[in-house]
Write a protein that holds these residues in place. Structure first.
Motif, short mmCIF file in Angstrom:
data_model
loop_
_atom_site.label_atom_id
_atom_site.label_comp_id
_atom_site.label_asym_id
_atom_site.label_seq_id
_atom_site.Cartn_x
_atom_site.Cartn_y
_atom_site.Cartn_z
N ASN A 10 60.41 40.77 47.52
CA ASN A 10 59.03 40.27 47.27
C ASN A 10 58.67 40.94 45.94
O ASN A 10 58.60 42.16 45.79
N LEU A 13 55.35 43.22 45.68
CA LEU A 13 55.36 44.40 46.34
C LEU A 13 56.55 45.21 45.88
O LEU A 13 56.39 46.59 45.74
N LEU A 19 60.23 47.66 49.33
CA LEU A 19 61.37 46.84 49.59
C LEU A 19 62.20 47.15 50.66
O LEU A 19 62.03 48.13 51.29
N THR A 20 63.03 46.14 51.06
CA THR A 20 63.66 46.27 52.42
C THR A 20 65.46 46.61 51.77
O THR A 20 66.20 46.67 52.55
N ASP A 47 59.04 49.08 55.39
CA ASP A 47 58.54 48.13 54.54
C ASP A 47 58.64 46.86 54.84
O ASP A 47 57.95 45.87 54.28
N THR A 50 55.29 45.67 56.25
CA THR A 50 54.40 45.34 54.95
C THR A 50 54.69 43.97 54.22
O THR A 50 53.80 43.38 53.89
N ILE A 51 55.86 43.68 53.99
CA ILE A 51 56.23 42.39 53.45
C ILE A 51 55.71 41.25 54.50
O ILE A 51 55.16 40.44 54.00
N TRP A 54 52.22 40.91 54.18
CA TRP A 54 51.83 40.23 53.03
C TRP A 54 51.89 38.66 52.74
O TRP A 54 51.13 37.91 52.51
N ASN A 55 53.09 38.36 53.44
CA ASN A 55 53.50 36.96 53.76
C ASN A 55 52.44 36.24 54.47
O ASN A 55 51.85 35.25 54.05
N GLU A 291 58.89 35.18 45.69
CA GLU A 291 57.73 34.63 46.32
C GLU A 291 56.84 34.22 45.36
O GLU A 291 55.95 33.18 45.51
#
Length: 303
Positions: A10, A13, A19-20, A47, A50-51, A54-55, A291
């Motif tokens: 993403n 982010l 990040l992953t 994270d 979190t992503i 966000w999605n 994204e």
DNA sequence: CATGGTCAAGTGGCA
DNA sequence: TGCCACTTGACCATG
């Protein structure tokens, strides 16, 4: 069309350090060992949540998880990570969140995953890597079906496609059942390799692996079929009740009018309307702007 | 702190 | 013969 998804990163982010894909080089693993690998994996897992949130906030319910969530997870025993229990808790929570919000999660292990290889070491590495992805999905409590696909290519011919396919199928049987049940095969982007038709005739007809149709790749290897035919054939290989996935990207060389770039390379954004020929599919957008490309696409076509 | 070379892994196509 | 492309950049040494 149903879900539109994006792959691994993403951008929005990421700029904030979420990040992953925290990874490390081998030399760093050797120097810092499991404690550092554990720290990165835990941060990656946190994270991921979190992503996913966000999605959902942006109406995105389809996401590919990158292969670096467990750095070196295919070479180390992840249960030995100092934070293993906490990582599992976080991943369980991510999985619960995904299920509650109807999020479809998938992976795409790298091009080094070659079940058709004539070298035993390559096959063993492939099995380890695929099993790591499957274990990650187990920890996320995801389905043991291609709803949560682990998608790879056959990826090489070794000068004889038939023999390579035979080895692929033999080595497929060496995977755990849960990994086998998630595995899908994607058409390659080179004329010499495996088209949708090849995969259908030589693999699906024999052992029933669903085919992921990559629309961009098909341009380079049609197997004598047009887009509509190939997509329909690929979609027919998916189990009832599980929506097929197709991959979509556009050529960076054409976007940037630059003939030094290979035609196969992916553009940052996508501009054409994604034609699904009335197939009920989820579309994974493979564009470098991630994204942002998805959001731009939805805005452009008002969907 | 920004930059650029380098990084685990396999293969095939191309300049 | 060596780079690029694929699943993806991120790491890390250097200035």
């Amino acid at each position: 069309m149903n879900n539109l998804g994006y792959a691994c990163i993403n951008m929005t982010l990421g700029k904030k350090g979420i990040l992953t894909g925290r990874a490390m080089r081998k030399s760093t693993l050797d120097a810092k060992g499991l404690p550092y690998a554990s720290q990165l994996a835990l941060e990656n897992a946190k994270d991921l949540k979190t992503i996913l949130e966000w999605n959902v906030d942006h109406g995105i319910y389809f996401f590919r998880i990158g292969s670096d969530l467990f750095p070196w997870g295919n070479k180390i025993d992840i249960t030995k990570l100092p934070d293993y229990n906490e990582i599992v808790k976080v991943l369980n929570d991510c999985g619960d969140y995904a299920r509650a919000n109807n999020i479809r999660l998938t992976t795409h292990p790298g091009p080094f995953n070659l079940l058709a290889s004539d070298k035993e070491e390559v096959v063993l590495n492939t099995i380890l890597d695929l099993e790591m992805h499957s274990t990650l999905f187990d920890l996320l409590k995801l389905d043991e079906t291609p709803f949560n696909k682990i998608n790879i290519h056959v990826g090489a011919t070794y000068g004889n496609k038939e023999v390579a396919i035979y080895r692929w199928k033999q080595n497929f049987k060496r995977l755990s059942l849960s990994c086998q049940k998630r595995l899908t095969l994607e058409n390659d982007d080179k004329e010499s390799m495996y088209s949708v038709k090849d995969l259908y005739d030589s693999v699906y007809q024999d052992i029933g692996i669903p085919i992921v149709f990559d629309i961009h790749h098909h341009n380079f290897n049609t197997g004598g079929m047009d887009h509509s035919e190939a997509m329909k054939l690929a979609c027919s290989t998916w189990p009832k009740g599980i929506r097929p996935i197709v991959h979509y990207s556009e050529s960076k060389a054409l976007h940037e009018n630059n003939n030094k770039i290979k035609l196969q390379a992916h553009s940052d954004y996508i501009s054409d309307f994604i034609q699904t020929h009335d197939n009920d599919v989820d579309v994974m957008i493979e564009a470098k702007a991630k994204e942002l490309a998805l959001l731009e696409y939805r805005k452009k076509y008002n969907i």
